[in-house]
Design an enzyme around this catalytic site. Structure first.
Site, PDB file in Angstrom:
ATOM      1  N   ARG A   1       0.804  -1.215   0.000  1.00 29.16           N
ATOM      2  CA  ARG A   1       0.000   0.000   0.000  1.00 29.16           C
ATOM      3  C   ARG A   1       0.835   1.262   0.000  1.00 29.16           C
ATOM      4  NH1 ARG A   1      -2.857  -0.969   5.453  1.00 29.16           N
ATOM      5  NH2 ARG A   1      -0.713  -1.628   5.818  1.00 29.16           N
TER       6      ARG A   1
ATOM      7  N   TYR B   1       6.801  23.616   8.890  1.00 24.93           N
ATOM      8  CA  TYR B   1       7.585  23.930  10.092  1.00 24.93           C
ATOM      9  C   TYR B   1       6.818  23.501  11.337  1.00 24.93           C
ATOM     10  CZ  TYR B   1       9.521  27.811   7.217  1.00 24.93           C
ATOM     11  OH  TYR B   1      10.087  28.596   6.253  1.00 24.93           O
TER      12      TYR B   1
ATOM     13  N   ASP C   1      13.724  40.619   3.760  1.00 17.75           N
ATOM     14  CA  ASP C   1      14.863  39.695   3.819  1.00 17.75           C
ATOM     15  C   ASP C   1      16.102  40.270   3.137  1.00 17.75           C
ATOM     16  OD1 ASP C   1      13.321  37.924   5.237  1.00 17.75           O
ATOM     17  OD2 ASP C   1      13.086  36.492   3.590  1.00 17.75           O
TER      18      ASP C   1
ATOM     19  N   ASN D   1       3.476  25.677  10.807  1.00 13.74           N
ATOM     20  CA  ASN D   1       3.230  26.573   9.674  1.00 13.74           C
ATOM     21  C   ASN D   1       3.616  25.875   8.382  1.00 13.74           C
ATOM     22  OD1 ASN D   1       2.637  28.694  11.481  1.00 13.74           O
ATOM     23  ND2 ASN D   1       4.776  29.282  11.579  1.00 13.74           N
TER      24      ASN D   1
ATOM     25  N   ARG E   1      13.909  32.445   1.459  1.00 14.79           N
ATOM     26  CA  ARG E   1      13.260  32.976   2.660  1.00 14.79           C
ATOM     27  C   ARG E   1      14.246  32.837   3.809  1.00 14.79           C
ATOM     28  NH1 ARG E   1       7.490  33.522   2.084  1.00 14.79           N
ATOM     29  NH2 ARG E   1       6.763  32.526   0.176  1.00 14.79           N
TER      30      ARG E   1
ATOM     31  N   LYS F   1      13.126  24.618  15.857  1.00 21.09           N
ATOM     32  CA  LYS F   1      12.318  24.325  14.669  1.00 21.09           C
ATOM     33  C   LYS F   1      12.638  22.946  14.132  1.00 21.09           C
ATOM     34  CE  LYS F   1      12.062  29.034  12.839  1.00 21.09           C
ATOM     35  NZ  LYS F   1      12.365  29.906  11.702  1.00 21.09           N
TER      36      LYS F   1
ATOM     37  N   HIS G   1      15.873  33.928   9.397  1.00 20.76           N
ATOM     38  CA  HIS G   1      15.002  34.427  10.459  1.00 20.76           C
ATOM     39  C   HIS G   1      15.280  33.746  11.790  1.00 20.76           C
ATOM     40  CE1 HIS G   1      12.154  34.859   6.811  1.00 20.76           C
ATOM     41  NE2 HIS G   1      12.883  35.945   6.942  1.00 20.76           N
TER      42      HIS G   1
END
Length: 178
Positions: free
Chosen positions: A23, A132, A168, A48, A59, A72, A62
């Site tokens: 499967r 995330y 950024d 997120n 991106r 994270k 941060h």
């Protein structure tokens, strides 16, 4: 799950261990007990997703300022990215060092970044989605960043001329933030 230490203290690549049959497969992607055994943050307070239309989208980088730091777990669930983390812990032996891991929907890998790490990624394919899991709720007033091309870190991105947000691209040199 299999945890492989990255060259940054406390950071890991997490690989699933699929149990497969005709499967498809089943695999765990998180277990608080296993995270605790390694001394990692076992709490997930917020999740997120980032949808990125174009290859070359960047991106980052941060992080959240004290007292709102967040660990994270980052996974690419569609497409492909180069995920990058930078150790910003001043007392760390790997302070200002960076590591990069290719995350794809096919390899199903994840990166664990401890608190006080900057995080960012560049998409390697159109239509890439990044999922995330964070140990703390996002607090806009604590949002900070380092510039993606700051010479203090020398991050080697795979694609030149990235697609960036205005924010950024405008972070100051890290030395000025110290």
């Amino acid at each position: 799950m299999r945890f492989a230490a990255l060259p940054l203290a406390g950071a890991y690549v997490i690989d699933i261990e699929p149990i497969a049959d005709d499967r498809g497969f089943f695999a765990r992607t998180f277990c608080a007990e296993e995270f605790l055994e390694l001394g990692l943050e076992p709490c997930i307070a917020q999740c997120n997703i980032s949808h990125n239309r174009k290859k070359g989208t960047l991106r980052g980088m941060h992080y959240q300022a004290a007292p709102h730091q967040e660990a994270k777990i980052v996974r690419c669930v569609r497409g492909a990215i180069l995920d990058v983390i930078v150790d910003l812990r001043r007392d760390s032996s790997t302070y200002r060092h960076w590591a990069a891991v290719e995350l794809t929907a096919e390899n199903r890998r994840a990166v664990y970044a401890p608190k006080d790490f900057a995080h960012g990624f560049q998409t390697l394919a159109d239509e890439s989605d990044v999922y995330y899991e964070m140990s703390a709720r996002f607090v806009a007033e604590a949002s900070r960043g380092i510039r993606w091309d700051d010479p203090a870190f020398g991050i080697q991105w795979p694609l030149t001329d990235p697609i960036l947000s205005r924010r950024d691209g405008a972070y100051p040199d890290y030395q000025l933030n110290e």
